[in-house]
Design an enzyme around this catalytic site. Structure first.
Site, PDB file in Angstrom:
ATOM      1  N   TYR A 255      -2.400  -2.498 -10.934  1.00 58.85           N
ATOM      2  CA  TYR A 255      -2.254  -2.203  -9.413  1.00 58.85           C
ATOM      3  C   TYR A 255      -1.460  -3.329  -8.739  1.00 58.85           C
ATOM      4  O   TYR A 255      -0.541  -2.892  -8.014  1.00 58.85           O
ATOM      5  CB  TYR A 255      -3.687  -2.420  -8.925  1.00 58.85           C
ATOM      6  CG  TYR A 255      -3.714  -2.271  -7.341  1.00 58.85           C
ATOM      7  CD1 TYR A 255      -3.675  -0.944  -6.733  1.00 58.85           C
ATOM      8  CD2 TYR A 255      -4.171  -3.278  -6.855  1.00 58.85           C
ATOM      9  CE1 TYR A 255      -3.758  -1.032  -5.319  1.00 58.85           C
ATOM     10  CE2 TYR A 255      -4.408  -3.353  -5.450  1.00 58.85           C
ATOM     11  CZ  TYR A 255      -4.162  -2.287  -4.826  1.00 58.85           C
ATOM     12  OH  TYR A 255      -4.500  -2.086  -3.551  1.00 58.85           O
TER      13      TYR A 255
ATOM     14  N   TYR B 293      -5.714   4.422   7.372  1.00 57.79           N
ATOM     15  CA  TYR B 293      -6.889   3.753   7.126  1.00 57.79           C
ATOM     16  C   TYR B 293      -7.868   4.181   8.577  1.00 57.79           C
ATOM     17  O   TYR B 293      -7.926   5.287   8.866  1.00 57.79           O
ATOM     18  CB  TYR B 293      -6.639   2.131   7.379  1.00 57.79           C
ATOM     19  CG  TYR B 293      -5.902   1.871   6.118  1.00 57.79           C
ATOM     20  CD1 TYR B 293      -6.093   2.309   4.679  1.00 57.79           C
ATOM     21  CD2 TYR B 293      -4.760   0.914   6.403  1.00 57.79           C
ATOM     22  CE1 TYR B 293      -4.997   1.935   3.693  1.00 57.79           C
ATOM     23  CE2 TYR B 293      -4.036   0.396   5.455  1.00 57.79           C
ATOM     24  CZ  TYR B 293      -4.078   1.024   4.096  1.00 57.79           C
ATOM     25  OH  TYR B 293      -3.407   0.622   3.001  1.00 57.79           O
TER      26      TYR B 293
ATOM     27  N   SER C 129       0.599  -1.295   0.032  1.00 59.52           N
ATOM     28  CA  SER C 129       0.004  -0.088  -0.036  1.00 59.52           C
ATOM     29  C   SER C 129       0.656   1.190   0.073  1.00 59.52           C
ATOM     30  O   SER C 129       0.382   2.311  -0.255  1.00 59.52           O
ATOM     31  CB  SER C 129      -0.994  -0.026   1.194  1.00 59.52           C
ATOM     32  OG  SER C 129      -2.199  -0.564   0.941  1.00 59.52           O
TER      33      SER C 129
HETATM   34  N1  GLU Z   1      -1.792  -5.263  -2.408  1.00 58.01           N
HETATM   35  C1  GLU Z   1      -2.441  -5.013  -1.138  1.00 58.01           C
HETATM   36  C2  GLU Z   1      -3.851  -5.113  -1.486  1.00 58.01           C
HETATM   37  O1  GLU Z   1      -4.444  -4.462  -2.345  1.00 58.01           O
HETATM   38  C3  GLU Z   1      -2.078  -3.826  -0.630  1.00 58.01           C
HETATM   39  C4  GLU Z   1      -2.690  -3.754   0.764  1.00 58.01           C
HETATM   40  C5  GLU Z   1      -2.016  -3.087   1.751  1.00 58.01           C
HETATM   41  O2  GLU Z   1      -0.757  -2.873   1.784  1.00 58.01           O
HETATM   42  O3  GLU Z   1      -2.708  -2.402   2.764  1.00 58.01           O
HETATM   43  O4  GLU Z   1      -4.787  -5.992  -0.751  1.00 58.01           O
END
Ligand code: GLU
Length: 313
Positions: free
Chosen positions: A194, A246, A68
């Protein structure tokens, strides 16, 4: 609150590193199966200052995937390329109070709340794909490399493949966005980009250097040229501060007081405007997807070095 003096940065980093290493909460991420193969005991810490000097401890040379943290870089890229109105049609700037992978939450304009949750980052990735077309992977990585101060970047193909195989929750989110006409490109094309930018490999030194660049008016540390325009930086840091952690974002600002971003691989970026860039890595994460050791490092550094943005001098 403890006062930094008369301690040197090296001394404080030593203490904070030992304190963080003693934290043994959390578990390695398993929903991306490849991430579960990592040694859970790893811990790396890098701090970079405005001159480009580093203080590093532990496994600071170990490579891990951005996950993320790539949301900060992707959003920086669209802020550089697109006007506000275009971006606002795809993604907002409000904290959600929800988990990073929340499926149901779109705002009243039927767009993701912000670019730091998966839904928003997928919408941002769609904009990158629209702009770069068939060159999207190369162009996105080139932009990331410039911000990270690296000549080139490598994608961890095993982690990428692993998330491609198992990423049904992100597929559900992307189909929802497609349903609301937020995505111009196909769900699979957008997710391929992504998942790739989530799988870019970095070290804590890379994150600390990135953090310092963002803390330094967008100029690479040690007197480098600007790699971001001031407007981009203002917007990027605002959204990272209010949304980067978050459903922990309010508590984060309250306790730590500078922008940060975590990833489910256990990496964590801290940006202390005018002062430091901080990179931490330790693979065990809490239920919010953040490394408890990373959180400990940022909290302790904030406290010991008086880094909260509203702390009196
Ligand atoms: N690639 C992960 C996802 O999309 C990243 C989430 C994260 O690192 O919080 O679930």
């Amino acid at each position: 609150m403890s006062h930094p003096f008369p301690y040197s940065l090296e001394t404080v980093v030593d203490e904070v590193f030992l304190e963080a290493a003693a934290v043994d909460d959390g578990d390695v991420t398993t929903y991306i199966p490849e991430l579960a193969r990592v040694d859970p005991a790893l811990i790396g810490l890098s701090v970079c200052d405005g001159s480009g000097a580093f203080v590093e401890r532990g496994d600071s040379g170990h490579y891990f995937t951005l996950q993320s943290i790539s949301k900060v870089l992707g959003y920086a890229c669209v802020l550089e390329i697109f006007d506000d109105e275009t971006i606002a049609r795809h993604v907002g700037v409000e904290p959600t109070g929800e988990d990073f992978d929340s499926i149901i939450k779109l705002d009243r304009h039927k767009r993701p709340f912000n670019p730091m949750v998966n839904a928003g980052a997928i919408a941002v990735t769609d904009l990158l794909l629209t702009r770069f077309g068939g060159e999207a992977v190369e162009q996105t990585l080139a932009f990331f490399a410039q911000l990270l101060g690296r000549k080139d970047l490598v994608i961890d193909e095993a982690v990428y493949e692993s998330e491609q195989r198992t990423g049904e929750r992100n597929r559900a989110i992307a189909h929802l966005l497609k349903n609301f006409a937020i995505l111009e490109n196909s769900v699979e094309e957008v997710l391929a980009l992504y998942f790739r930018h989530c799988a870019v490999q970095v070290t804590t030194g890379d994150l600390a250097r990135l953090g310092m660049t963002l803390a330094n008016g967008g100029c690479t540390p040690g007197g480098g040229d600007p790699v971001l325009c001031p407007e981009t930086l203002r917007k990027l840091l605002s959204v990272t501060l209010t949304c980067g952690m978050y459903n922990y974002a309010g508590q984060w600002v309250y306790e730590v007081g500078f922008p940060a971003k975590s990833g489910v691989s256990g990496g964590m970026l801290g940006i202390v405007p005018g002062r430091y860039g901080i990179g931490v890595f330790s693979p065990r994460v809490d239920e919010k997807g953040s490394s408890p050791r990373g959180v400990c490092v940022q909290k302790r550094l904030s406290d010991r070095l008086n880094l909260h943005m509203f702390a009196p001098d």
